[in-house]
Structure formats: C-alpha cells, structure tokens
Design an enzyme around this catalytic site. Structure first.
Site, PDB file in Angstrom:
ATOM      1  N   HIS A 123     -12.184  17.542 -30.857  1.00  0.00           N
ATOM      2  CA  HIS A 123     -11.505  18.224 -31.965  1.00  0.00           C
ATOM      3  C   HIS A 123     -12.209  19.559 -32.196  1.00  0.00           C
ATOM      4  O   HIS A 123     -13.393  19.601 -32.522  1.00  0.00           O
ATOM      5  CB  HIS A 123     -11.544  17.386 -33.237  1.00  0.00           C
ATOM      6  N   CYS A 124     -11.467  20.650 -32.009  1.00  0.00           N
ATOM      7  CA  CYS A 124     -12.042  21.993 -32.087  1.00  0.00           C
ATOM      8  C   CYS A 124     -11.842  22.556 -33.493  1.00  0.00           C
ATOM      9  O   CYS A 124     -10.688  22.762 -33.922  1.00  0.00           O
ATOM     10  CB  CYS A 124     -11.393  22.903 -31.050  1.00  0.00           C
ATOM     11  N   PRO A 125     -12.897  22.816 -34.244  1.00  0.00           N
ATOM     12  CA  PRO A 125     -12.719  23.392 -35.588  1.00  0.00           C
ATOM     13  C   PRO A 125     -12.248  24.837 -35.552  1.00  0.00           C
ATOM     14  O   PRO A 125     -11.653  25.318 -36.519  1.00  0.00           O
ATOM     15  CB  PRO A 125     -14.112  23.265 -36.212  1.00  0.00           C
ATOM     16  N   ASN A 128      -8.594  24.491 -35.351  1.00  0.00           N
ATOM     17  CA  ASN A 128      -8.064  23.561 -36.350  1.00  0.00           C
ATOM     18  C   ASN A 128      -7.065  22.595 -35.710  1.00  0.00           C
ATOM     19  O   ASN A 128      -6.022  22.272 -36.279  1.00  0.00           O
ATOM     20  CB  ASN A 128      -7.401  24.329 -37.504  1.00  0.00           C
TER      21      ASN A 128
END
Length: 454
Positions: A123-125, A128
């Site tokens: 999950h890439c912040p 998003n």
C-alpha cells in the site's frame, strides 16, 4: 490513511515533480538562451518535457487505477490441475475472514483499503492507493520515468553551471538564476537517490516476478533452508526474465514504456513447469502439526487448556508432573572426555532430573546430553558453554592420586603434635637466653654507676 492525509501526500509529490520541472526551464534554461526560440533550445527541452509528461501520466494512473478486487462469488477450482493456494496449517483454500471471501493466488488483505487486493505488492501512501495487479505496471513505469527525468534534469542544470564557470561574461547567471539552480539541486538530488534505490528493488522484483510480500516469504524460506528445516524450494511464479516482464508490462517490448493494461485477470497465474504442484509459501515443520488457536474461557490459563493461577513460566511444559525434566528418548551422546570426573557411559543415565527452581538458570539445560556441561538452545541450535580443560585435567589427576590403594604417598615420621612441641621448646629456650642477657647487662650498668660515685 485518512483521505485528507492522502490528498496532502499526493499534492506534495506533485510539488516535487512540478517545481524542478518548470523552474529549470523558465528561470534557468530559457534565460540562458536569451529568451528566444531556437532549434538547439527545442532539441534540449522537447525530450525533457516528453519524459515529464510520461512521469505525471503514469503517476496519475497509479492513483486512479483500481489494483483489483476479488469478485463476490469467486471460488477456487479445486478440481483444476493448475493448483491453488492453501493455508499452511489446515491445507484448505485461503479464505479472508474480514472480507468473507476466498483469496485467489498472490492476493492479500489490505488494512488501509479494507479489502483483498489481487497480487498485492504494498500500500503506497504517496499514491493513496494499493499497488496490485492492474496498476503495478504503471507503478514500475512511474519509477522508471522518475529516474530518467531526474537524471536528464540534473544534466541540464549541470551543463548550465559548467557554462557559467567559463570566461564569457555574458554566460554569468543572475541572482535569481543562481537561487533557482541551488533549489533545483536541493529538490532533484535527494529524489533521485531515494527513488533510485527504491526503484532498483522493484526492478529486481520485476525480473523475478516477485511482489514485496512474496520477497518476505522468500527470505523466510531461505532462513528455514539455512537452519536445515526444509529442502530448497523453487519460487513457483518465476517464469524467466522475459516472461516475467511480459506478465506485467505486456507481450510487446515496444510498448513496455507506454501505459498498457496488464494481461490476465489477476485470479490465476501461470506456474513454472517444474512447480505445477507447488506449495508456496513453504511450511515450517516445527509448527506443521500445531493446533489452531482457541480462545480460553478463563483469563487465568496456560496455553490452550489448563488453568494457570500461579502463572508458571512458559517452559514449564518441558517438566513432568513430578517436577523433573523430560529426558531425550534417543541415546544421549556424551560431550565430556573420558578423563573427566563426571564422564559416564552414554547408555547410563547418571544425572537424574532435578526439580524446577525459579532461581535456577533456565537458559541452560542438560536435555539430550550426559555430563554436567550445560547447553543452551539458541536460534542456530545448541550452544555449549566452554569448559577449562586444563583445570579438568588437574582435577582428574588429583582424583586419581586420592584414590585409596592406587598410589603410595610418602608421609613424614613426626606428627603434628611433636612439631608443635618442638617449636614451643625452641621458643622457651630463646626466651630464657634473652632474659639472661638482659639481667647481665643491668648488673654491669649498676657496677659502673657505683664506681663513678666513688
């Protein structure tokens, strides 16, 4: 992540992209060429703008593209010869209790998105969004264009700096140009170093057709292999470099740098020929027969069953009902030399178990060994506490000497009492001699004094 924080992260990334991209053209390159269009200027800036547009476009696709979700009515085909992933403990098809759906191969549940993602990588912040089956190719292209665009940008700015370091006065930068040159270096160099290192890891994963989560599983399998718990297991999704890249970026190499839809549905993946009946990730044999966890009825419990009001230590299961430790069922092997005083026949149990004491050293035990050498079970196996073999040999020799009837020991004729008497007699004689000498000296002194008075 909160939606507002996600939007702030996306805005920060866009600022890192647009600020050096626009300022280097309007405040560094354009003034350098006299603010006039020329063939040389177009030749320099056109490739840079193409790379920048491709970078922004792939970043936009990473944000808006759905990584893939498990269909509502999907179930694994247990009759298929292609195989399906199962749970390591039960051997049943993988099932997500949160989503209440079966998990396809290589899918995992994302806590941030609150759903199962197909071929989940991470999950890439900064986007998003999750990086999964349908947007992993866009993510790889985004990293590629970041590296190429930053390198091209730094080359242009460095070329301007080299021209300004010459002797031509009209090439000297103004104060505004100098400030923007420094700011462009401050923005571009850290981005190239950080994203470059991150992209190298993902390029390596692309060549091996491995996700970030599967990379952790491969590391765990390698650790089990080093400890000798399992045999070497081949990763079942490694199809070769060319086929691995094609499974993500498409079958046409000419379109690998262009945004395309990845092949497949994300519910089924081709396996290597040698691993059609795969078992990935491999199981740890020490926990293969472990019972599923069951929440006890009482809070005062020991493991899964007995009531534990006394809060006994967790290693108490190694001790029997009578307080003695369990002995190894196999024939123990002595670690002591034959001349050690505690050496016994390995087939004879000369060291019975001792009761448990909270003050005892629980890190070391004699399980599986004979003799008093203490061993400790570590992550790499048994560790034996070092012994002083010189002291061991001296004690062995002394025990052999003290053995009755083995050696003839010389003993002097006088006893301890005669020695004491002899010393007392000498002390009395010396005292008498000293007292006699003192009396003689006193008499001579008195004689001299009386003669002086006369």
């Amino acid at each position: 992540m909160h939606p507002i924080l996600g939007r702030i992260a996306i805005g920060f990334v866009l600022f890192l992209i647009l600020f050096p991209t626009l300022t280097c053209q309007f405040y560094i390159i354009w003034p350098w060429y006299g603010r006039e269009l020329s063939v040389e200027l177009i030749t320099l800036l056109l490739p840079f703008n193409v790379l920048a547009v491709s970078l922004i476009w792939n970043y936009y696709l990473c944000i808006v593209t759905d990584p893939g979700e498990v269909p509502v009515d999907w179930k694994p085909d247990t009759q298929s010869s292609e195989g399906y992933e199962v749970k390591r403990l039960t051997g049943c098809p993988r099932f997500c209790r949160t989503c209440e759906k079966f998990k396809p191969p290589r899918s995992h549940h994302c806590k941030q998105c609150n759903r199962c993602v197909l071929r989940m990588d991470h999950h890439c912040p900064w986007t998003n969004n999750c990086i999964g089956h349908f947007n992993y190719g866009h993510f790889i292209r985004f990293l590629f264009y970041v590296d190429i665009t930053c390198s091209y940008h730094l080359a242009m700015v460095s070329y301007r700096v080299m021209a300004a370091s010459g002797r031509r006065y009209y090439d000297e930068p103004t104060g505004a140009e100098l400030i923007f040159i420094i700011l462009n270096y401050v923005f571009a160099v850290p981005v190239l170093l950080v994203v470059g290192a991150f992209s190298l890891y993902h390029f390596h994963s692309l060549l091996g057709n491995t996700t970030t989560i599967e990379g952790w599983e491969k590391d765990k399998a390698a650790m089990l292999r080093r400890h000798g718990k399992i045999e070497e297991v081949k990763f079942p999704y490694n199809l070769g470099v060319r086929r691995n890249i094609s499974s993500i970026l498409g079958n046409n190499p000419l379109l690998w740098c262009c945004p395309t839809v990845p092949p497949g549905t994300g519910l089924k993946y081709q396996l290597s020929v040698a691993d059609e009946n795969h078992n990935w990730p491999p199981r740890d044999p020490t926990v293969a027969n472990q019972l599923p966890f069951k929440l006890p009825d009482s809070p005062w419990t020991y493991e899964n069953g007995d009531v534990n009001p006394n809060l006994r230590p967790s290693n108490g299961q190694l001790r029997g009902v009578n307080g003695n430790r369990h002995k190894s069922s196999q024939n123990p092997v002595s670690v002591l030399p034959p001349y050690h005083p505690d050496y016994d026949d390995p087939g004879v149990d000369a060291h019975p178990g001792r009761p448990y004491s909270p003050d005892s050293d629980s890190d070391y035990s004699e399980e599986g060994y004979s003799g008093a050498v203490r061993v400790r079970r570590g992550s790499e196996g048994y560790e034996v506490r070092p012994v002083n073999r010189e002291q061991m040999f001296q004690e062995y020799v002394q025990d052999q000497i003290n053995e009755a009837g083995r050696y003839q020991v010389y003993e002097p004729e006088h006893t301890l009492e005669s020695d004491e008497d002899f010393e007392e007699d000498e002390f009395v004689e010396d005292s008498n001699e000293l007292s006699g000498g003192r009396m003689l000296a006193q008499s001579r002194t008195m004689t001299l004094l009386s003669h002086y008075d006369d």
